[in-house]
Scaffold this active site. Structure first.
Site, mmCIF file in Angstrom:
data_model
loop_
_atom_site.group_PDB
_atom_site.id
_atom_site.type_symbol
_atom_site.label_atom_id
_atom_site.label_comp_id
_atom_site.label_asym_id
_atom_site.label_seq_id
_atom_site.Cartn_x
_atom_site.Cartn_y
_atom_site.Cartn_z
ATOM 1 N N PHE A 156 0.819 -1.225 0.000
ATOM 2 C CA PHE A 156 0.000 0.000 0.000
ATOM 3 C C PHE A 156 0.853 1.275 0.000
ATOM 4 C CE2 PHE A 156 -2.375 2.738 3.311
ATOM 5 C CZ PHE A 156 -2.904 3.579 2.346
ATOM 6 N N ASP A 198 10.746 -6.509 -3.275
ATOM 7 C CA ASP A 198 9.513 -6.997 -2.631
ATOM 8 C C ASP A 198 9.357 -8.473 -2.960
ATOM 9 O OD1 ASP A 198 6.644 -7.528 -2.106
ATOM 10 O OD2 ASP A 198 6.507 -5.364 -1.846
ATOM 11 N N ALA A 239 9.030 -2.736 3.782
ATOM 12 C CA ALA A 239 8.667 -4.161 3.783
ATOM 13 C C ALA A 239 8.356 -4.628 5.197
ATOM 14 C CB ALA A 239 9.801 -4.988 3.193
ATOM 15 N N THR A 262 10.221 -11.196 9.342
ATOM 16 C CA THR A 262 10.277 -10.111 8.357
ATOM 17 C C THR A 262 10.626 -8.782 9.022
ATOM 18 O OG1 THR A 262 8.663 -11.187 6.924
ATOM 19 C CG2 THR A 262 8.923 -8.801 6.666
ATOM 20 N N THR A 284 5.806 2.911 12.949
ATOM 21 C CA THR A 284 4.391 3.166 13.213
ATOM 22 C C THR A 284 4.186 3.794 14.594
ATOM 23 O OG1 THR A 284 2.318 2.002 13.736
ATOM 24 C CG2 THR A 284 4.306 0.704 13.872
ATOM 25 N N ASP A 285 3.106 4.548 14.740
ATOM 26 C CA ASP A 285 2.771 5.103 16.059
ATOM 27 C C ASP A 285 2.385 4.002 17.050
ATOM 28 O OD1 ASP A 285 0.296 4.422 14.979
ATOM 29 O OD2 ASP A 285 -0.648 6.364 15.343
ATOM 30 N N GLU A 286 2.125 2.788 16.515
ATOM 31 C CA GLU A 286 1.686 1.708 17.409
ATOM 32 C C GLU A 286 2.791 1.283 18.368
ATOM 33 O OE1 GLU A 286 -0.776 -1.330 15.629
ATOM 34 O OE2 GLU A 286 -1.386 0.030 14.031
ATOM 35 N N TYR A 295 2.470 -7.470 16.316
ATOM 36 C CA TYR A 295 2.871 -6.568 15.224
ATOM 37 C C TYR A 295 3.652 -5.372 15.763
ATOM 38 C CZ TYR A 295 2.462 -2.563 12.076
ATOM 39 O OH TYR A 295 2.737 -1.441 11.326
ATOM 40 N N LYS A 345 7.669 -4.225 15.326
ATOM 41 C CA LYS A 345 8.089 -2.928 14.764
ATOM 42 C C LYS A 345 8.967 -2.178 15.773
ATOM 43 C CE LYS A 345 6.984 -1.276 11.341
ATOM 44 N NZ LYS A 345 7.594 -1.368 9.969
ATOM 45 N N ASN A 383 -2.292 5.924 11.290
ATOM 46 C CA ASN A 383 -2.990 5.112 10.281
ATOM 47 C C ASN A 383 -3.125 5.856 8.957
ATOM 48 O OD1 ASN A 383 -3.783 3.937 12.926
ATOM 49 N ND2 ASN A 383 -5.034 2.615 11.638
ATOM 50 N N ASN A 384 -2.742 5.189 7.885
ATOM 51 C CA ASN A 384 -2.877 5.757 6.540
ATOM 52 C C ASN A 384 -4.154 5.253 5.876
ATOM 53 O OD1 ASN A 384 0.415 6.152 5.058
ATOM 54 N ND2 ASN A 384 -0.148 6.331 7.199
ATOM 55 N N ARG A 421 -11.149 -7.162 19.124
ATOM 56 C CA ARG A 421 -9.767 -7.630 18.902
ATOM 57 C C ARG A 421 -9.110 -7.840 20.279
ATOM 58 N NH1 ARG A 421 -6.170 -3.558 15.479
ATOM 59 N NH2 ARG A 421 -6.909 -4.729 13.685
HETATM 60 P P1 NAD Z 1 1.355 -3.690 3.217
HETATM 61 O O1 NAD Z 1 1.057 -4.897 4.037
HETATM 62 O O2 NAD Z 1 0.312 -3.106 2.332
HETATM 63 O O3 NAD Z 1 2.621 -3.991 2.290
HETATM 64 C C1 NAD Z 1 3.759 -4.652 2.747
HETATM 65 C C2 NAD Z 1 4.629 -4.989 1.539
HETATM 66 O O4 NAD Z 1 5.828 -5.601 2.025
HETATM 67 C C3 NAD Z 1 3.994 -5.985 0.568
HETATM 68 O O5 NAD Z 1 4.200 -5.581 -0.757
HETATM 69 C C4 NAD Z 1 4.724 -7.289 0.853
HETATM 70 O O6 NAD Z 1 4.811 -8.140 -0.282
HETATM 71 C C5 NAD Z 1 6.096 -6.764 1.247
HETATM 72 N N1 NAD Z 1 6.851 -7.712 2.072
HETATM 73 C C6 NAD Z 1 6.398 -8.397 3.172
HETATM 74 N N2 NAD Z 1 7.374 -9.192 3.636
HETATM 75 C C7 NAD Z 1 8.463 -8.986 2.823
HETATM 76 C C8 NAD Z 1 9.776 -9.513 2.804
HETATM 77 N N3 NAD Z 1 10.184 -10.436 3.692
HETATM 78 N N4 NAD Z 1 10.633 -9.097 1.831
HETATM 79 C C9 NAD Z 1 10.239 -8.187 0.913
HETATM 80 N N5 NAD Z 1 8.998 -7.673 0.876
HETATM 81 C C10 NAD Z 1 8.127 -8.058 1.832
HETATM 82 O O7 NAD Z 1 1.895 -2.615 4.251
HETATM 83 P P2 NAD Z 1 1.699 -1.021 4.287
HETATM 84 O O8 NAD Z 1 0.402 -0.711 4.927
HETATM 85 O O9 NAD Z 1 2.027 -0.460 2.955
HETATM 86 O O10 NAD Z 1 2.832 -0.634 5.324
HETATM 87 C C11 NAD Z 1 4.158 -0.358 4.882
HETATM 88 C C12 NAD Z 1 5.014 -0.013 6.088
HETATM 89 O O11 NAD Z 1 4.478 1.116 6.761
HETATM 90 C C13 NAD Z 1 5.094 -1.127 7.128
HETATM 91 O O12 NAD Z 1 6.425 -1.186 7.612
HETATM 92 C C14 NAD Z 1 4.139 -0.688 8.227
HETATM 93 O O13 NAD Z 1 4.563 -1.170 9.471
HETATM 94 C C15 NAD Z 1 4.279 0.822 8.133
HETATM 95 N N6 NAD Z 1 3.097 1.608 8.554
HETATM 96 C C16 NAD Z 1 1.875 1.346 8.010
HETATM 97 C C17 NAD Z 1 0.781 2.139 8.390
HETATM 98 C C18 NAD Z 1 -0.592 1.911 7.782
HETATM 99 O O14 NAD Z 1 -1.542 2.598 8.190
HETATM 100 N N7 NAD Z 1 -0.749 1.039 6.803
HETATM 101 C C19 NAD Z 1 0.950 3.157 9.324
HETATM 102 C C20 NAD Z 1 2.223 3.392 9.860
HETATM 103 C C21 NAD Z 1 3.294 2.598 9.454
HETATM 104 P P1 TYD Z 2 -6.747 -1.601 11.083
HETATM 105 O O1 TYD Z 2 -7.124 -0.991 9.771
HETATM 106 O O2 TYD Z 2 -6.491 -3.067 11.161
HETATM 107 O O3 TYD Z 2 -5.468 -0.767 11.599
HETATM 108 P P2 TYD Z 2 -4.754 -0.768 13.067
HETATM 109 O O4 TYD Z 2 -5.206 -1.913 13.850
HETATM 110 O O5 TYD Z 2 -3.311 -0.882 12.679
HETATM 111 O O6 TYD Z 2 -5.092 0.555 13.679
HETATM 112 O O7 TYD Z 2 -7.875 -1.251 12.142
HETATM 113 C C1 TYD Z 2 -8.230 0.085 12.425
HETATM 114 C C2 TYD Z 2 -9.256 0.072 13.526
HETATM 115 O O8 TYD Z 2 -10.452 -0.551 13.034
HETATM 116 C C3 TYD Z 2 -8.826 -0.763 14.736
HETATM 117 O O9 TYD Z 2 -9.305 -0.111 15.920
HETATM 118 C C4 TYD Z 2 -9.550 -2.077 14.553
HETATM 119 C C5 TYD Z 2 -10.824 -1.680 13.831
HETATM 120 N N1 TYD Z 2 -11.377 -2.705 12.895
HETATM 121 C C6 TYD Z 2 -12.719 -3.063 12.982
HETATM 122 O O10 TYD Z 2 -13.472 -2.563 13.846
HETATM 123 N N2 TYD Z 2 -13.202 -3.998 12.114
HETATM 124 C C7 TYD Z 2 -12.417 -4.590 11.163
HETATM 125 O O11 TYD Z 2 -12.916 -5.469 10.409
HETATM 126 C C8 TYD Z 2 -11.048 -4.184 11.066
HETATM 127 C C9 TYD Z 2 -10.146 -4.789 10.040
HETATM 128 C C10 TYD Z 2 -10.570 -3.228 11.952
#
Ligand code: NAD
Ligand code: TYD
Length: 343
Positions: A11, A33, A82, A100, A125-127, A153, A157, A182-183, A276
């Site tokens: 993403f 990737d 990744a 990973t 991540t802020d988590e 998770y 991180k 969260n994005n 959860r």
């Molecule tokens: P995502 O799950 O959409 O994508 C992860 C990507 O990493 C995938 O393309 C997957 O194939 C690749 N990958 C997984 N294991 C791998 C490995 N061993 N080698 C190479 N590639 C590998 O994740 P995302 O939501 O795009 O998040 C990207 C980063 O940002 C992560 O590090 C996540 O912790 C961080 N992040 C995400 C959010 C969010 O809201 N999504 C917020 C803050 C930080």
């Molecule tokens: P998520 O998108 O999994 O991100 P994160 O857990 O990293 O914040 O979830 C966002 C919030 O939404 C989290 O409080 C859990 C809640 N959630 C639901 O209520 N239902 C769902 O099916 C999912 C996937 C998440």
């Protein structure tokens, strides 16, 4: 300038690649990737023919493959996206998160030490800060907030972040870390809250809200996150952590209601399900440091960002329908089929 972007078929990584190729036509971007369930090569189709872009299908945990890539490309910067990124999956099966997110980070940094690098950037991540109580809206995560994780998770991180800082102090590796909230936006895998609710609502399926839906997240449009990382890798101070967040706190239930309204779907689709395990209550970022040092501010308001996101999912049904009709369906059945409230 050559930048290796790991996890670029996911993403945020894919959005970052589009941003960088567009903004810096003279940069070479190499995506590393291994295409897990969350990686999707079709996402990168628009840039596959770009002469400044290369895709390499290898894992960041594969030391030999990573070293080979460094020998071939002599990268200046590594941006490590990744990761295994879904909290619910980490609760079911933590091990791959450790491999990973922790070991993969170590392999990348060992390569940086061996071959030399201008910057290693860790996307975190802020988590890692744990959660905040709902009744203390005055509290925010700063870069000084202690690490205090809840899920496998976030623990993986946090472990990676500590390793990154250790490689800086011990070996002098030029690192930076960003911790983002969260994005949301295009190419978000439909297991996460916003895309899952959009996809289910469009299919008139139940919208599974965990617990009472009172949990708060601080939502940021993905493009704003990419711009922040761009600023950090060019102008951020080595050895520093930067929080990234949009001052846009919303409860899950409010998000789901907005999605229903935007799509013209009834709120009766909302289904409260079993909570959860260890569910974090509230995330809220204080982004003062990145604002004052690097001039970053979020540009997309949630009201606009969610409209753009919903339009993207309407215009790109094939992208997510392919995902939810495949292997992901098994995950969905396992995760939600037996969940209290969905039975
Ligand atoms: P995502 O799950 O959409 O994508 C992860 C990507 O990493 C995938 O393309 C997957 O194939 C690749 N990958 C997984 N294991 C791998 C490995 N061993 N080698 C190479 N590639 C590998 O994740 P995302 O939501 O795009 O998040 C990207 C980063 O940002 C992560 O590090 C996540 O912790 C961080 N992040 C995400 C959010 C969010 O809201 N999504 C917020 C803050 C930080
Ligand atoms: P998520 O998108 O999994 O991100 P994160 O857990 O990293 O914040 O979830 C966002 C919030 O939404 C989290 O409080 C859990 C809640 N959630 C639901 O209520 N239902 C769902 O099916 C999912 C996937 C998440």
């Amino acid at each position: 300038m050559t930048i290796i972007v790991t996890g670029g078929a996911g993403f945020i990584g894919s959005n970052f690649i589009f941003h960088m190729l567009d903004k810096y036509p003279d940069y070479r971007i190499v995506c590393l990737d291994c295409l897990t369930y969350a990686g999707n090569l079709s996402t990168l189709a628009p840039v596959m023919e770009n002469p400044n872009f290369r895709f390499v299908k290898e894992s960041i945990t594969d030391r030999e493959a990573v070293y080979k890539l460094f020998e071939e490309e002599h990268p200046d910067i590594i941006v490590n996206f990744a990761a295994e990124s879904h909290v619910d999956r980490s609760i079911e099966n933590p091990e791959v998160f450790l491999d990973t997110n922790i070991k993969g980070t170590a392999v990348l940094m060992d390569a940086c030490r061996k071959y030399g690098i201008k910057r290693y950037h860790q996307v975190s991540t802020d988590e890692v800060y744990g959660d905040l109580p709902l009744d203390r809206p005055d509290l925010f995560f700063t870069e000084e907030t202690p690490i205090h994780t809840s899920s496998p998770y976030s623990s993986s991180k946090a472990a990676a972040d500590l390793l990154v800082l250790a490689y800086h102090r011990t070996y002098g590796l030029p690192v930076t870390i960003s911790r983002c909230s969260n994005n949301y936006g295009p190419y978000h895998f439909p297991e996460k809250l916003i895309p899952l609710m959009i996809a289910n609502a469009l299919n008139d399926k139940p919208l599974p809200v965990y617990g009472k839906g009172e949990n708060v997240r601080d939502w940021l449009y993905v493009e704003d996150h990419c711009k922040a990382i761009d600023l950090i890798i060019h102008n951020g101070r080595v050895g520093e952590v930067y929080n990234i967040g949009g001052h846009n706190e919303m409860t899950n239930i409010d998000i789901v209601k907005i999605i229903c309204k935007e799509l013209g779907k009834p709120e009766s689709l909302i289904t409260y399900v079993e909570d959860r395990k260890g569910h974090d209550m509230r995330y809220a970022i204080d982004p003062t440091k990145i604002h004052s040092e690097l001039g970053w501010l979020p540009e997309t308001k949630f009201a606009d960002g969610i409209k753009k996101t919903i339009k993207w999912y309407l215009d790109n049904k094939e992208w997510w329908e392919t995902i939810i009709s495949g292997e992901y369906q098994n995950y969905y059945d396992e995760m939600y089929g037996s969940r209290e409230g969905m039975k």
